[in-house]
Design a protein around this motif. Sequence first.
Motif, short mmCIF file in Angstrom:
data_model
loop_
_atom_site.label_atom_id
_atom_site.label_comp_id
_atom_site.label_asym_id
_atom_site.label_seq_id
_atom_site.Cartn_x
_atom_site.Cartn_y
_atom_site.Cartn_z
N ALA A 1 -4.05 2.01 0.29
CA ALA A 1 -3.18 3.12 -0.11
C ALA A 1 -4.11 4.58 -0.35
O ALA A 1 -2.89 5.20 -0.51
CB ALA A 1 -2.75 2.02 -1.19
N ARG B 1 1.93 1.85 -3.63
CA ARG B 1 0.97 2.56 -4.19
C ARG B 1 0.87 3.92 -3.36
O ARG B 1 0.70 5.01 -4.91
CB ARG B 1 -0.08 2.07 -3.68
CG ARG B 1 0.05 -0.10 -5.07
CD ARG B 1 -1.33 -0.64 -4.37
NE ARG B 1 -1.45 -1.63 -5.53
CZ ARG B 1 -2.65 -2.56 -4.90
NH1 ARG B 1 -3.65 -2.04 -5.03
NH2 ARG B 1 -2.52 -3.34 -5.55
N SER B 2 0.69 4.08 -2.48
CA SER B 2 0.80 5.56 -2.37
C SER B 2 2.08 6.44 -2.64
O SER B 2 0.96 7.55 -2.98
CB SER B 2 0.23 5.48 -0.55
OG SER B 2 1.60 5.62 -0.07
N ARG C 1 -2.05 8.11 0.50
CA ARG C 1 -2.35 9.29 0.15
C ARG C 1 -2.86 10.40 0.25
O ARG C 1 -2.24 11.69 0.57
CB ARG C 1 -2.84 8.79 -1.47
CG ARG C 1 -1.96 8.13 -2.31
CD ARG C 1 -2.79 8.24 -3.75
NE ARG C 1 -3.94 7.33 -4.05
CZ ARG C 1 -3.87 5.79 -4.34
NH1 ARG C 1 -2.74 5.77 -3.86
NH2 ARG C 1 -5.29 5.38 -4.30
N ALA D 1 1.20 -1.20 0.16
CA ALA D 1 -0.27 0.02 0.30
C ALA D 1 1.15 1.33 -0.19
O ALA D 1 0.65 1.89 -1.23
CB ALA D 1 -0.94 -0.08 1.11
#
Length: 386
Positions: A332, A223-224, A336, A220
């Motif tokens: 993720a 991805r973030s 963000r 995660a």
Amino acid sequence: MKVCVTGLRGIPGVMGGVETHCEELLPRIAALEPEIEIEVCCRAPYVDPAMTSFRHVALTPLYSPTGRISEALVSTLVGILHARRGGADAVHIHAVGPALFAPLARLLGLRVLLTHHGADYDREKWGRGAKLMLKLGEWLGLRSADRVVCVSPSLAARMKARYPARADRVEFIPNGVSTMPPSPQDDGDVLAELDLIAGGYILCVARLVPEKGIHTLVEAFRRSEEGNSDARRRTLVIAGAGREDDRYAQDLLAMAEPHIRFLGMVPRSRLGVLLRNAALFVLPSFHEGLPIAALEALACGCPVLLSDIQPNLDLGLAPARYFPVGDVAALAARLRADEAAPAAANTPQELPDTLLDWDEVARRTAAAYRKLKTGKSLRHALTAAS
């Protein structure tokens, strides 16, 4: 009254939630109740054999294999036999696997306090046979123990519902939190040594085992951070260790990169620095009892984000403090969102009712110890009935 404690690897400084629980709790009980002699039956491979006491708690290293379920079972059996030979009045058994031997302890004339730290049979690492054995341990422990302490309110409610005839012997006493020891260095100096910036990192404190879900956090986090330049990227810091021969731990350590850091076991003075200065504390666990690491993060004022398993929900935090367990995409997205609008530190109103210091937890557990004095062993009961 003499109480032998078994079911744990040992104390002090041994990795694990049960071990942290005992290291904080038992010396406090010894201070509150000096007439109660407490001896920890340690697993020899994990402790220093030259260390025979810790803060007025006796430490005895005993034979133990090193393996998964066999280690806990064999060491508990050895501990209970040692307690009987050593003239103990009671045993304090930790966790449902070791509770398989609660009936034996009763037959040997010992009174039994069981601390139920969580439904270990729900952990993915166990096969079908091991899960059945752990469930049997819970059944035998709940039916045999004089007193049962559950570390989360939902766990205590489940045990009372599942074993209604024993409900009056089950009580909820949470894990506690303690003030982090002061660091001998300024926070800034510690962070500089670790090449970290205050507010520039996400922190996870957990053992490197599958049920902690660290692999989902790493994915995660990656991805973030996609699309961020190196100058804007945060760092993911994981404090905790695993067994050197464990494949899962080895695979996790192989995921390290400049912005994903594995620090291993961190001294508590430094852990306090990390918690006070983290942008966010994340615990992605699939299984917990009542997470001590999350409690300590809350006590340090660190914003937290937890998986939505029931023991984490038991903390009663705002919905924004949780994410769906195992959902990498959702985690993720939350990471963000936190980067865009960092979470605020915890306010006193947000702190859960279960956030007790270890002194209060010790007082409540000492009361459970005192109740053992009035109980009768199963051997005594059988003798009286014959």
